[in-house]
Design an enzyme around this catalytic site. Structure first.
Site, short mmCIF file in Angstrom:
data_model
loop_
_atom_site.label_atom_id
_atom_site.label_comp_id
_atom_site.label_asym_id
_atom_site.label_seq_id
_atom_site.Cartn_x
_atom_site.Cartn_y
_atom_site.Cartn_z
N GLU B 142 0.83 -1.21 0.00
CA GLU B 142 0.00 0.00 0.00
C GLU B 142 0.86 1.26 0.00
O GLU B 142 0.76 2.12 0.89
CB GLU B 142 -0.94 -0.01 1.20
CG GLU B 142 -1.96 -1.15 1.13
CD GLU B 142 -2.94 -1.15 2.30
OE1 GLU B 142 -2.63 -0.56 3.33
OE2 GLU B 142 -4.02 -1.74 2.16
N GLU B 298 -6.72 -7.67 -0.61
CA GLU B 298 -7.14 -7.52 0.78
C GLU B 298 -8.60 -7.10 0.84
O GLU B 298 -8.99 -6.15 0.15
CB GLU B 298 -6.33 -6.44 1.51
CG GLU B 298 -4.90 -6.76 1.81
CD GLU B 298 -4.25 -5.65 2.64
OE1 GLU B 298 -4.99 -4.88 3.29
OE2 GLU B 298 -3.02 -5.53 2.60
#
Lengths: 674, 674, 674
Positions: B142, B298
């Protein structure tokens, strides 16, 4: 019974001082706190002291019969100190320095600050320890009041030292903080920082230990000063003024080191319910060390300066709140401050002697209260308060810190607000309460309420279990028994310590959107619940209320556990909201939500009804307070309609026999029973 | 079809690992992302690596038939790194440092960080590039998630280098940024700073370039790691996990460098419309690189920890959102994380294996979904998604940055919210959409909607013009075609590129006060508009809605341009709100305002009616989603009333022939047509 | 009558310049402000100047008959300057630096900045002081606009110097600031800091002096540049552009040093009442130095860029506001800016020549206004404005600073808002007003209103007392006469200076919760008051309104003081709200609260009725403005229904005789009486 105020004579010409003493005598003042902010006058530069003026003030007061609570004067370092040693200045979590120009501009862990403060206290102690006018020591002032935490390099170094003392080695810290999460594993204490500004959520173990450290650093400052006083031969009681339920300082731990508990309290006259928060504060400070007296060290005669709107107190309100303090154990009523300042940030703060003069309501109320207090006999004190209460409300600083950490299912929990909501429900029923940690529920109470006991130490779990097994009645939850003392889940799920006692397990916390979220915020906000007449105990009342913030998914796991109330709508409709399990003569309840005011009242009423706890005085309306202090009963009308109360006893102020008392708004009475 | 989660075995004793593998097999897990935050465990100090434990984990997984998506572990530097090299810490625009104690505490442009990360990745790559259990590489994590921008001295130096690479000389930068304004003319790149805290509005060209620089610095980190992996002989696909419409990183540019697109998505269960935002995110990440598969890297099984209120998902909701991802192109469903943490900031984040154990709804849903996914055949992939959509919704990161810069006529524009409002209107009509930059409208679409294309590059203008001239239908505006790629007006007024195509010119932007401005804020808030049956195409519906934020002053300048709807009240009453110009078989519309939800729906309905675009499935209510993926049709009930849908095909999970399907709340079906 | 704009030719290729001059002539432009942000072009590096381009611009303008108001170009230092001398950058109170990339990034007290600015001004002055095209000097630009205060080390050093100049010794400072409070006593000026971030409330004397210092530092910059201009032989008038009621700069003091008052004003078209705030601003800048002309140096032709919502002006509104300025004394109407920028932070700011071109409403309005202004004869100026008003509204910068300091009974006081509420009530009655400090109430006024005169200097008290004793009518209060010039209480209570004059004393300030506090905030919010026909003067109207923020406890102490209105509800029910005492032919009123809009209107109406002050024109509705400037009468319809007004005179624009005028929305007329 002490009566008086902070006294700051250095703000006035010396010729005013005799007038001050004369007016103090007129007002019935018996003691003043002296020198709290005198450092820059007592020590004009490093190595040079000027005590002559203070000698004269103390002598003048002593000659006038006014006792002195002498301050150590370390609360606000003088400009020369921070100019010479900028490294003693504290910093916020962004690294911004707190500069001089206000007060309390010192890093509590700074070695330089501690050295300078120590030198000042040594000089004061050596000079005045034997002075007959000095009857108490006032260490520093409101430790941590403005600087709730310091993140400076001084704090960094001290935090590393504190951690190295607390943990056997760095691997123990890694284990406690769970540092394998997010690659936070330390190789040495020297790699650790205070929880300064970071990109995202910080380690909860680090945050919790930093809270402990912060409280400990302030306490270390106190202990250093206390030790200097003792070393100089001081024999007077030593204290520092608390601020009630003050989050940064764990007073429950500090109390051990105080000879007297002293407390500063400023209920807001704008809030018609602030007298209940004040009652909570009185009960809390009495409960932290019931075996010693406590003193209301600061309150205001009238308006303040530091709220957005500083409304005046209503006529009589100051005396009513003073009576409340005494009724809940106080042995002294003092104000900030004696004479209203004419300059500086607090010049609009009211005082015993107003800037507008003696032809004022404030002055008239001050001398009237002084006269009343002078009429009081010796009052019950010490252990008395503790023995008066059958209900223990569990309040725990470390839970406060841990509950309000981030990254929880519900991040809008206000720990103090939840505890106070339960307190209010008990106060409205005129039930006497002690506010204690879980470890003390075994000290003779019949009922224990732990509204939010997220962090449960093993000893706490044992104390609560023993309490119930010995016949006590426990109400716990929600978001209770979730983590250990390091803010880690225990193996085996949630409620591992108290779940078996209550006969339940928790699958999910069921966060609800706060009821006061902005309009349009999507999501469930309320979890109404309802229960009919309970199976444990006997009451015809239903329990009904609205749950907020959390609606936990609770499952009964013990055969003898029962549902006392169920959710009636929303995500958890039909599931348990309140469960109860009888354990011998005792019982253990678990509540799966945070009820609104009415809901808490309903649950409290059920608890009182099933456990037989009685009010101090029966039949009073909610705006009238009743408090017991041994054989002293205090009743106060906090501003509502007049009431007449039948009480048989002796008026403690006048000494007259009485059978009933009529209380107009803000009237109060103290009655000694036979 | 991958099924699995992030796996963080270092948080647990080694004896737990075999149990993990067994439970993974029970749940149908096929792949885990391993080692994302393992740096501090893999490299306890500089120059020293410990791979033994990771060897054992990978072997254990591999032996258990669980594939590994191996992380490069660079997302969170260990404490020793930042203690030794504080210059690698990022800073905010005020100069405050982001310290360790959380994660992602590195300046992406820091040479030290890059060196250390490079050494770690080299060691990992050399050790595991050939391991048969490793099937994919998960670079960092991320990127930019928490630190949306870095203003440190490392960033300053890198920004100067980046600018010197971008511009032939400093005068070209002066020209691009318009530095003769406010005396900002530079003599050298060494005089330029990041747009740190400044007294007032900053240079928009500098701001825009700093956004580009920030995205590029993160991408440089990715490319550095990718190149190390390739140099070490890695042949597995390489990716880094995107976060959907994430403002700081221009994924449309990044996608070129990804072997697989992976995405993290966390729709809020509190929001009953969040499934539509999720659908937008699926379509966006599929569209950035339609020729490769994408993976939902995710999501959560249940509640999160990082929102203010972390509500649980409804029963079935997790599977419904998983089906949505697959229906919109995903080839893998993974979660953060496998086993719920017991310590650290994310311990309340749900996981495949909950802390409350396996007797939980979460675990039952996890294994049920695993079983369903295991039943799926090979699904259409790659180019399929792109070919399914006839409508292109224009989304452009540089416009996002430029539109939300300051000092605009209207400073309350939320670029993403506007784009998503248009997406929702299409989604409610079950129309398949690709989300693409303007340069790609020519890739086989019939309709292109550019709701807010403030910044128009010359190539974009050419692509849009060619699209219309080739028979495409364009809807553009408002606040569109205002500036060039440097955020400068072009000579000749506004709408210089698309104005002639649409047959209009713009005199004024007509800012309106936001409808949610505080009560009492003066000024016009709404610009209602209305149009009868259009002249282009054929529909009996009127267009009616309420304009917000902008009500532009639009003038027709082409003879064949027509007004399709007009403002009916306020400042612009009677003026054009929506214009249309037929261009051969195509058309160009210009919309002078930002309609409310109903207004956007009305305009979309007119557009669909006049262009003949059909829904994936006709006649469905708005809470039921239909998505096409080649011959796979997915239908989902997102929590509303049950529906029965006639579909002829084969159930993709069971393989059974079917003619209709009934969907209760959160039910879903995947049907393969013949 | 000047007509023109800021002109920034450096933003455009040189070939545009002749077109600019031609268009200026078309629009009737007579003067432009040139070079305000040209530093980086005029001085590309230290020691090197480039005036060639400016020479050509000035010559071109001069040849075209356009006069030049030449800027000193010091408002925004070039990048090379701050790169070489970062110590000249200012800092906020947290110590964060303001970096380049915007404008005004200089610490006003920085010796380096002053040296560099001085060198630039010297070069400009020597080159252009004799140029016949230069008719005025425009020093710097909007001093302090963005950086309301600087806390850097440069400011620290300068503050110490400034204090050492102001106070005879450090003990005088200690006395003024009351530093015995909170241990703040200084031993040396070198221990003093600016009021940087501190743990808690800062010293009010320090805060007030820092405000004075900040204003003085900016003024010092002006004076330095002015002196350089004069030293170079400049004979043109010198000015710097004010921003109306701008808190950081005490223009009432600055005005003494200006040859011409110039002002920038940007009323918000979203606010239908902003014309009244604009009228206040015109009257204020005229009043600060009535003996010299004033110029509207900046306004906008249409929309701005820096508000959240930048709405366009209504058709005609720009001319109406221009007429307002002229009607209230302006001798010039200029805009920011001539030609709309195509890049930079202000490119969306409207200009005389819009980016959308000349086929625009803006351009048409610009040339129409130019033509009208060209028709005007020489207008009355100088002292005329002062003589037109019989009412003085007391406005005082130091009170603004002191009233809005912290730690007051009421901390929500907005000084300017209160003053403007009184101004609006007078404006709605078309009464001519001057806005002056208390020291000037004796300059020929009949009525003086001091709505909030917290800080009263001895000279102010003397001036107000003399004013009343000479037959003037004073209205004062609340929160008036509380402190001396150092923000200290005076001995003897409150209202020590004006209390005897009004015949009252103050016991308490009675703070009320602001009426706009969040719902649920407890406490009294309103104090309604009412009074029947007054005893002083003659009017049948009752006075009725609602008091807010303060409801003071006022006691009459003079036999001849009377209650004109009383509180009717709440804490002070029955107590005086408005008192009056006749003093010879004059009178002194004291008002104990801050009335709402209706309440202020009622009090103003009583005041006007009892003192015989007449409107400029009788019988006009509130949306029509009437202003007198000697024999010039200006009437304006600010956007409401049309009105016809009987006025006998000569139309100042056309020269035609007229008996009445009809004004549609935004129409205006200027009429010269005989």
């Amino acid at each position: 019974m002490h009566y008086g105020a902070d006294y700051n004579p250095e703000q006035w010409p010396e010729e005013v001082w005799p007038e001050d003493v004369a007016r103090m005598r007129e007002a019935g003042v018996t003691m003043v706190s002296l020198g709290i902010f005198s450092w820059s006058r007592l020590q004009p530069r490093e190595g040079e002291f000027d005590f002559a003026w203070l000698d004269r003030v103390i002598d003048l007061l002593h000659d006038g019969g006014i006792a002195v609570d002498l301050a150590t004067a370390t609360a606000s370092p003088p400009p020369w100190a921070t100019a010479a040693y900028p490294e003693m200045l504290p910093q916020d979590e962004d690294g911004a320095t707190y500069w001089p120009g206000s007060r309390q501009q010192f890093a509590p862990s700074s070695p330089v600050y501690r050295r300078l403060a120590g030198e000042l206290v040594t000089a004061i102690a050596e000079r005045y320890a034997d002075h007959p006018g000095v009857v108490m020591w006032h260490v520093n002032n409101e430790y941590g009041c403005h600087l709730n935490a310091d993140y400076s390099d001084a704090a960094r170094d001290a935090f590393r030292r504190w951690l190295a003392d607390r943990y056997p080695d760095i691997q123990a810290l890694n284990d406690a903080w769970g540092t394998n999460f997010w690659s936070q594993r330390y190789q040495s204490f020297d790699e650790v920082f205070p929880p300064r500004k970071a990109p995202y959520s910080r380690n909860p173990g680090q945050e919790l230990d930093f809270r402990r450290f912060t409280s400990d650093m302030l306490l270390e400052c106190y202990l250093m000063e206390r030790d200097i006083l003792l070393a100089a031969g001081a024999t007077q009681p030593i204290t520092t003024n608390f601020m009630g339920a003050f989050k940064p300082a764990n007073y429950a731990e500090w109390a051990e080191h105080m000879d007297v508990i002293s407390d500063d309290a400023y209920p807001d006259p704008n809030d018609p319910e602030s007298f209940r928060a004040a009652a909570f504060q009185r009960d809390l400070v009495r409960s932290v060390k019931p075996e010693v007296p406590w003193i209301l060290m600061e309150q205001s005669t009238n308006a303040l300066n530091w709220r957005p709107t500083n409304a005046p107190k209503a006529p009589g309100q100051m005396a009513a709140l003073s009576a409340q303090a005494i009724g809940r154990g106080a042995d002294g009523i003092l104000f900030f401050q004696w004479r209203q300042s004419r300059a500086g940030a607090e010049k609009f703060h009211s005082a015993m002697l107003p800037h507008a003069g003696t032809d004022t309501r404030t002055w008239r109320e001050v001398i009237a209260l002084g006269a009343d207090l002078a009429g009081l006999p010796e009052l019950p004190s010490g252990e008395a308060g503790a023995r008066d209460a059958r209900v223990a409300l569990v309040f725990d600083w470390e839970n406060w810190w841990a509950v309000e950490a981030s990254d929880h299912p519900q991040n809008a929990l206000d720990y103090l607000a939840v505890i106070q909501r339960w307190y209010r429900a008990l106060h409205r029923r005129h039930v006497q309460v002690d506010v204690v940690p879980a470890s003390r529920v075994g000290d003779g109470y019949d009922v224990a309420i732990a509204p939010l006991l997220y962090l449960v130490r093993e000893a706490d779990a044992a104390a609560l279990t023993s309490f119930v097994e010995a016949g006590g009645h426990l109400l716990a939850g929600p978001f209770t028994d979730v983590v250990d003392e390091f803010d880690r889940f225990r193996d085996g799920g949630f409620a591992t310590q108290l779940g078996p006692l209550c006969g339940i397990r928790i699958e999910d916390f069921g966060a609800l959107v706060p009821v006061d979220a902005p309009a349009g915020t999507p999501g469930e906000r309320q979890a109404p619940f309802r229960g009919e007449r309970g199976e444990v105990g006997a009451t015809a009342e239903t329990i009904a209320g609205t749950g907020t913030l959390l609606a936990e998914e609770v499952r009964l796991v013990a055969e003898d556990a029962r549902v006392e109330a169920s959710f009636t709508d929303g995500r958890r409709a039909g599931d348990p909201a309140l469960t109860v399990r009888a354990v011998g003569a005792g019982s253990a309840r678990y509540l799966a939500t945070i009820p609104d005011e009415a809901g808490v009242q309903a649950v409290v009423d059920r608890l009182l009804a099933t456990t037989g706890v009685e009010p101090v005085v029966a039949g009073l309306p909610a705006h009238v307070e009743a408090a017991r202090r041994g054989r002293l009963l205090t009743v106060i009308n906090h501003g509502g309609p007049a009431v007449t109360i039948e009480i048989d006893g002796v008026d403690a102020v006048s000494g007259n026999r009485m059978a009933e008392v009529r209380l107009e708004a803000y009237d109060w009475a103290m009655v000694l029973s036979d």
